[in-house]
Write a protein that holds these residues in place. Sequence first.
Motif, PDB file in Angstrom:
ATOM      1  N   LEU A 110       0.824  -1.212   0.000  1.00 21.56           N
ATOM      2  CA  LEU A 110       0.000   0.000   0.000  1.00 21.56           C
ATOM      3  C   LEU A 110       0.859   1.263   0.000  1.00 21.56           C
ATOM      4  CD1 LEU A 110      -2.910  -0.903   2.459  1.00 21.56           C
ATOM      5  CD2 LEU A 110      -3.051  -0.571  -0.011  1.00 21.56           C
ATOM      6  N   THR A 111       1.956   1.246   0.760  1.00 20.16           N
ATOM      7  CA  THR A 111       2.828   2.421   0.802  1.00 20.16           C
ATOM      8  C   THR A 111       3.480   2.666  -0.548  1.00 20.16           C
ATOM      9  OG1 THR A 111       3.283   1.995   3.146  1.00 20.16           O
ATOM     10  CG2 THR A 111       4.795   3.469   1.976  1.00 20.16           C
ATOM     11  N   VAL A 112       3.991   1.615  -1.163  1.00 20.48           N
ATOM     12  CA  VAL A 112       4.610   1.760  -2.485  1.00 20.48           C
ATOM     13  C   VAL A 112       3.582   2.207  -3.514  1.00 20.48           C
ATOM     14  CG1 VAL A 112       5.695   0.477  -4.370  1.00 20.48           C
ATOM     15  CG2 VAL A 112       6.463   0.123  -2.027  1.00 20.48           C
ATOM     16  N   LEU A 113       2.380   1.623  -3.470  1.00 20.89           N
ATOM     17  CA  LEU A 113       1.321   2.017  -4.405  1.00 20.89           C
ATOM     18  C   LEU A 113       0.941   3.481  -4.213  1.00 20.89           C
ATOM     19  CD1 LEU A 113      -0.676   1.008  -6.584  1.00 20.89           C
ATOM     20  CD2 LEU A 113      -2.262   0.467  -4.732  1.00 20.89           C
ATOM     21  N   ALA A 114       0.859   3.922  -2.955  1.00 20.98           N
ATOM     22  CA  ALA A 114       0.498   5.313  -2.673  1.00 20.98           C
ATOM     23  C   ALA A 114       1.529   6.278  -3.236  1.00 20.98           C
ATOM     24  CB  ALA A 114       0.353   5.515  -1.163  1.00 20.98           C
ATOM     25  N   PHE A 115       2.808   5.981  -3.061  1.00 24.64           N
ATOM     26  CA  PHE A 115       3.843   6.860  -3.610  1.00 24.64           C
ATOM     27  C   PHE A 115       3.832   6.835  -5.146  1.00 24.64           C
ATOM     28  CE2 PHE A 115       5.897   6.852   0.625  1.00 24.64           C
ATOM     29  CZ  PHE A 115       6.191   8.192   0.709  1.00 24.64           C
ATOM     30  N   ASN A 116       3.523   5.693  -5.739  1.00 24.31           N
ATOM     31  CA  ASN A 116       3.422   5.636  -7.199  1.00 24.31           C
ATOM     32  C   ASN A 116       2.277   6.499  -7.710  1.00 24.31           C
ATOM     33  OD1 ASN A 116       5.573   3.959  -8.034  1.00 24.31           O
ATOM     34  ND2 ASN A 116       4.489   2.142  -7.360  1.00 24.31           N
ATOM     35  N   PHE A 117       1.124   6.422  -7.041  1.00 24.84           N
ATOM     36  CA  PHE A 117      -0.006   7.261  -7.425  1.00 24.84           C
ATOM     37  C   PHE A 117       0.323   8.743  -7.262  1.00 24.84           C
ATOM     38  CE2 PHE A 117      -3.483   3.859  -6.657  1.00 24.84           C
ATOM     39  CZ  PHE A 117      -3.352   3.434  -7.969  1.00 24.84           C
ATOM     40  N   LEU A 118       0.996   9.080  -6.155  1.00 25.62           N
ATOM     41  CA  LEU A 118       1.380  10.473  -5.933  1.00 25.62           C
ATOM     42  C   LEU A 118       2.359  10.942  -7.007  1.00 25.62           C
ATOM     43  CD1 LEU A 118       1.337  13.018  -4.186  1.00 25.62           C
ATOM     44  CD2 LEU A 118       3.176  12.022  -2.818  1.00 25.62           C
ATOM     45  N   GLY A 119       3.302  10.072  -7.389  1.00 25.98           N
ATOM     46  CA  GLY A 119       4.246  10.432  -8.442  1.00 25.98           C
ATOM     47  C   GLY A 119       3.555  10.685  -9.769  1.00 25.98           C
ATOM     48  N   ASP A 120       2.588   9.841 -10.116  1.00 23.60           N
ATOM     49  CA  ASP A 120       1.835  10.046 -11.353  1.00 23.60           C
ATOM     50  C   ASP A 120       1.068  11.362 -11.318  1.00 23.60           C
ATOM     51  OD1 ASP A 120       2.755   7.662 -12.340  1.00 23.60           O
ATOM     52  OD2 ASP A 120       0.977   6.511 -11.769  1.00 23.60           O
ATOM     53  N   THR A 121       0.489  11.675 -10.163  1.00 18.88           N
ATOM     54  CA  THR A 121      -0.272  12.919 -10.041  1.00 18.88           C
ATOM     55  C   THR A 121       0.642  14.137 -10.143  1.00 18.88           C
ATOM     56  OG1 THR A 121      -1.938  11.843  -8.653  1.00 18.88           O
ATOM     57  CG2 THR A 121      -1.793  14.236  -8.532  1.00 18.88           C
ATOM     58  N   LEU A 122       1.780  14.095  -9.473  1.00 13.31           N
ATOM     59  CA  LEU A 122       2.722  15.212  -9.560  1.00 13.31           C
ATOM     60  C   LEU A 122       3.219  15.400 -10.990  1.00 13.31           C
ATOM     61  CD1 LEU A 122       4.845  14.769  -6.314  1.00 13.31           C
ATOM     62  CD2 LEU A 122       3.137  16.528  -6.800  1.00 13.31           C
ATOM     63  N   ARG A 123       3.443  14.303 -11.688  1.00 18.87           N
ATOM     64  CA  ARG A 123       3.872  14.402 -13.084  1.00 18.87           C
ATOM     65  C   ARG A 123       2.815  15.117 -13.912  1.00 18.87           C
ATOM     66  NH1 ARG A 123       3.703   8.921 -15.789  1.00 18.87           N
ATOM     67  NH2 ARG A 123       1.501   9.523 -15.673  1.00 18.87           N
ATOM     68  N   ASP A 124       1.546  14.780 -13.697  1.00 22.39           N
ATOM     69  CA  ASP A 124       0.476  15.422 -14.460  1.00 22.39           C
ATOM     70  C   ASP A 124       0.335  16.890 -14.093  1.00 22.39           C
ATOM     71  OD1 ASP A 124      -0.005  12.975 -15.601  1.00 22.39           O
ATOM     72  OD2 ASP A 124      -1.683  12.472 -14.267  1.00 22.39           O
ATOM     73  N   VAL A 125       0.428  17.185 -12.792  1.00 22.72           N
ATOM     74  CA  VAL A 125       0.203  18.556 -12.337  1.00 22.72           C
ATOM     75  C   VAL A 125       1.369  19.466 -12.704  1.00 22.72           C
ATOM     76  CG1 VAL A 125      -0.063  20.002 -10.287  1.00 22.72           C
ATOM     77  CG2 VAL A 125      -1.342  17.865 -10.481  1.00 22.72           C
ATOM     78  N   LEU A 126       2.602  18.958 -12.580  1.00 21.36           N
ATOM     79  CA  LEU A 126       3.777  19.792 -12.815  1.00 21.36           C
ATOM     80  C   LEU A 126       4.232  19.812 -14.263  1.00 21.36           C
ATOM     81  CD1 LEU A 126       5.900  18.869  -9.659  1.00 21.36           C
ATOM     82  CD2 LEU A 126       4.466  20.884 -10.026  1.00 21.36           C
ATOM     83  N   ASP A 127       3.628  18.978 -15.106  1.00 24.72           N
ATOM     84  CA  ASP A 127       3.996  18.971 -16.527  1.00 24.72           C
ATOM     85  C   ASP A 127       3.535  20.283 -17.163  1.00 24.72           C
ATOM     86  OD1 ASP A 127       4.414  18.534 -19.234  1.00 24.72           O
ATOM     87  OD2 ASP A 127       3.875  16.418 -19.100  1.00 24.72           O
ATOM     88  N   PRO A 128       4.455  21.096 -17.695  1.00 28.59           N
ATOM     89  CA  PRO A 128       4.066  22.379 -18.284  1.00 28.59           C
ATOM     90  C   PRO A 128       3.039  22.250 -19.409  1.00 28.59           C
ATOM     91  CG  PRO A 128       6.450  22.251 -18.040  1.00 28.59           C
ATOM     92  CD  PRO A 128       5.909  20.884 -17.746  1.00 28.59           C
ATOM     93  N   ARG A 129       3.000  21.109 -20.081  1.00 30.92           N
ATOM     94  CA  ARG A 129       2.065  20.941 -21.180  1.00 30.92           C
ATOM     95  C   ARG A 129       0.616  20.875 -20.685  1.00 30.92           C
ATOM     96  NH1 ARG A 129       4.808  15.738 -23.711  1.00 30.92           N
ATOM     97  NH2 ARG A 129       4.869  15.336 -21.465  1.00 30.92           N
ATOM     98  N   LEU A 130       0.431  20.653 -19.366  1.00 32.22           N
ATOM     99  CA  LEU A 130      -0.914  20.570 -18.818  1.00 32.22           C
ATOM    100  C   LEU A 130      -1.345  21.863 -18.158  1.00 32.22           C
ATOM    101  CD1 LEU A 130      -0.812  17.003 -17.212  1.00 32.22           C
ATOM    102  CD2 LEU A 130      -1.706  17.671 -19.436  1.00 32.22           C
ATOM    103  N   ARG A 131      -0.530  22.906 -18.255  1.00 29.20           N
ATOM    104  CA  ARG A 131      -0.931  24.193 -17.673  1.00 29.20           C
ATOM    105  C   ARG A 131      -2.163  24.721 -18.392  1.00 29.20           C
ATOM    106  NH1 ARG A 131       2.605  25.983 -14.043  1.00 29.20           N
ATOM    107  NH2 ARG A 131       4.736  25.183 -14.116  1.00 29.20           N
ATOM    108  N   GLY A 132      -3.096  25.250 -17.598  1.00 29.00           N
ATOM    109  CA  GLY A 132      -4.344  25.714 -18.161  1.00 29.00           C
ATOM    110  C   GLY A 132      -5.426  24.650 -18.120  1.00 29.00           C
ATOM    111  N   SER A 133      -5.115  23.472 -17.617  1.00 24.48           N
ATOM    112  CA  SER A 133      -6.103  22.401 -17.549  1.00 24.48           C
ATOM    113  C   SER A 133      -7.035  22.561 -16.357  1.00 24.48           C
ATOM    114  CB  SER A 133      -5.408  21.029 -17.452  1.00 24.48           C
ATOM    115  OG  SER A 133      -4.646  20.960 -16.253  1.00 24.48           O
ATOM    116  N   GLY A 134      -6.736  23.511 -15.461  1.00 21.39           N
ATOM    117  CA  GLY A 134      -7.564  23.705 -14.282  1.00 21.39           C
ATOM    118  C   GLY A 134      -7.009  23.049 -13.052  1.00 21.39           C
ATOM    119  N   LEU A 135      -5.949  22.241 -13.190  1.00 20.49           N
ATOM    120  CA  LEU A 135      -5.361  21.571 -12.031  1.00 20.49           C
ATOM    121  C   LEU A 135      -4.345  22.441 -11.346  1.00 20.49           C
ATOM    122  CD1 LEU A 135      -4.922  17.949 -13.391  1.00 20.49           C
ATOM    123  CD2 LEU A 135      -6.628  18.764 -11.793  1.00 20.49           C
ATOM    124  N   ILE A 136      -3.704  23.346 -12.071  1.00 18.13           N
ATOM    125  CA  ILE A 136      -2.682  24.190 -11.473  1.00 18.13           C
ATOM    126  C   ILE A 136      -2.907  25.626 -11.889  1.00 18.13           C
ATOM    127  CG2 ILE A 136      -0.930  22.383 -11.315  1.00 18.13           C
ATOM    128  CD1 ILE A 136       0.207  23.277 -13.913  1.00 18.13           C
TER     129      ILE A 136
END
Length: 308
Positions: A282-308
Amino acid sequence: MAPLAEQGSLLSRGGQAVARFVRMQPGGTFGIVVILLVVVAAIFAPYLHTLGEGERDVRRIALAEGRQLDSTGYLQPPNSDWWFGTSSAGQDMWSRVIYGARPALIIGVGSVGIAMVVATVLALAMGFLKGLVDTVLLRILETGIAVPGLLWLILFTTAIDRSLPVIVVAIALAFAPLTTLVLRGNVLQEASTAYVEAARVIGASNTRIMLRHILPNLLPLAIVNASIIVPAAIMAEAGLAFLGFGLPPPSPSWGVDIGPSARAYFYTAWWLPIFPGLALSLTVLAFNFLGDTLRDVLDPRLRGSGLI
């Protein structure tokens, strides 16, 4: 009343932002909740119906009553007294699972923090200074990458020690070379942009360009890489312990609890691998999910999507 109205407005916008994040990033929400629970367990372990680290309560009770128990007698299935059962050494598995969160977080966050600092410094030096510095460091890093990570960890811990600080440093050095190459590519890309050339034209020093212009643009990638490496670092420690090269027993560790000393009883005591393995997964899965979310949120190509 104006300040109160402003505070209410801020709270309202904050609540809406949290609700939007939960709705659009359910995986990241799950990861954050699980990680917070693990952090709380690690900090408040002594207050969560636990015994001391490694305390063998079943054995102590048996000796106090004048009874002699073998290793099978120490094994107690989950019940109202022992929520996760006991180990073959008479240790409370609930206590070991809760206290096991501490080395997992220390190794995961500590080793990745060291690796990211080393990788960021080397990437800036290689990608910006180039020339002989880049060539020499690149050859060294390629040599480090050529050595399998697990083999490196086994050699390092066997030659030096199996203590927690040594394992943290060993895992950090295992992940630093590849992380450096990833960040180096981003530094090379940023160093060739127009704003860096403009900074050079107006006389900015190399140090100022690296710290003021390139480093801020490198940080999102570094944060995303760190969030992805944390679960790998936790799994690396568990793999070492599973092979018998991790923290020495009876250290509270999820990897130790599914390691060589416990495997002989897995067929007769189902709870021994289940609860530490579930906490680790569960801990490893949680960090993997968090990593995927940070990648989506911090990816400059997703700016303007409403998440950041």
